[in-house]
Design an enzyme around this catalytic site. Structure first.
Site, PDB file in Angstrom:
ATOM      1  CB  SER A 238      -1.437 -40.778  33.331  1.00  0.00           C
ATOM      2  OG  SER A 238      -0.612 -41.093  34.478  1.00  0.00           O
ATOM      3  CB  CYS A 239      -4.496 -44.315  36.230  1.00  0.00           C
ATOM      4  SG  CYS A 239      -3.589 -45.770  35.574  1.00  0.00           S
ATOM      5  N   GLY A 240      -2.788 -44.461  38.596  1.00  0.00           N
ATOM      6  CA  GLY A 240      -1.999 -44.768  39.482  1.00  0.00           C
ATOM      7  C   GLY A 240      -0.455 -45.913  39.156  1.00  0.00           C
TER       8      GLY A 240
END
Length: 318
Positions: A238-240
């Site tokens: 996951s990230c932004g």
């Protein structure tokens, strides 16, 4: 130098094959507004000869509420087919700094069935720094028919993420920077809460490359294991907004870890909802959730249902 990565190519390898039939080069550069770089304008001014430009925003689902939502196989096929890309091509993608947005394109091509997809180690910045050929001439494109073979099992949606977090049934590797992960820095998008999902581990994407080159396997392994990720178990990245999560995916795949999926909505979706659990502070080495829980709704926030290798560190937030 990522000499043992099966998913990167070096500048020598690529330059020696420029113009060969069946080789498609894709400039997949994308930048945040804060970086004050216009990827399309930079491509128009100079690109690797023969490269086509892939707009990371335009190739996303046009009807989604969130940025960079993976498009349907049909939409993706139409978009890349108009670029002249065939599923039978050998595709080399690059971005400016090396490992920022190019891995997202690499991931998309691969889950759509283009397994001969690689990333240019060192990126375009490294290519230019070593005096290799560039051009401003528009690339001549003959549209092709792209047949997508979509692997839906490599993508995680919101419902799956809720179950994973609630049951603590899997590992989450968050590619954002430490400040955003712990909540000590605000999110760059308005209305998105700060912090991370309970149980998540922080694997900043920028720690996985050096001077624009992917770290060798022994160093990738150390970064990931030091973050508390068990490489013998499944991982969700996951990230932004789903872009730099693919850098962690690339690192996992380089280490031979194939039991991984990418949370496409990422933190923009999770942190933008009012009923998803969010914690702040650093994680611990144990399996339990750490940090301080936060409650209350976000002020705003959208919801959205092989070759040889070898070439500058990435910056910015995604």
């Amino acid at each position: 130098m990522a000499e043992d990565s099966p998913f990167t190519v070096d500048a020598d390898w690529l330059q020696g094959r420029l113009g060969q039939p069946g080789l498609t080069i894709v400039d997949a550069s994308w930048y945040l507004p804060a970086q004050k770089r216009d990827a399309r304008a930079e491509y128009d001014a100079a690109h690797i000869p023969g490269a086509r430009f892939l707009d990371q925003d335009a190739v996303s689902d046009p009807d989604a509420a969130l940025p960079h939502t993976l498009a349907s196989p049909q939409y993706f096929a139409q978009y890349v087919g108009s670029m002249g890309v065939s599923a039978d091509d050998t595709v080399v993608v690059y971005d400016g700094p090396g490992f920022f947005s190019a891995p997202r394109a690499w991931w998309m091509f691969r889950i759509m069935g283009v397994f001969q997809t690689y990333i240019l180690d060192g990126g375009f910045d490294g290519w230019k720094a070593t005096g290799r050929p560039v051009t401003a001439e528009p690339t001549k494109i003959a549209p092709s028919v792209f047949h997508a073979d979509f692997d839906a099992g490599r993508v995680v949606g919101l419902a799956d993420m809720r179950r994973l977090v609630d049951t603590k049934a899997g590992q989450i590797a968050d590619a954002r920077g430490p400040g955003r992960f712990t909540g000590s820095e605000p999110e760059p998008r308005a209305g998105i809460r700060s912090g991370h999902m309970p149980g998540a581990r922080n694997v900043p994407y920028s720690a996985l490359s050096e001077n624009g080159r992917l770290l060798p396997r022994n160093r990738l392994r150390k970064v990931i294991e030091d973050a508390g990720i068990d490489l013998s178990g499944p991982v969700v990245t996951s990230c932004g907004s789903g872009v730099t999560a693919a850098v962690v995916t690339l690192a996992l795949e380089t280490l031979g870890h194939t039991d991984n999926r990418l949370y496409d909505g990422s933190w923009t979706e999770w942190g933008g909802l009012s009923d998803t659990p969010v914690v702040t502070g650093p994680t611990t080495t144990g399996p339990a959730t750490s940090g301080q829980a936060t409650t209350g709704p976000a002020t705003t926030g959208p919801a959205k249902t092989g070759p040889a290798k070898t070439g500058p560190a990435t910056t910015g937030k995604e």
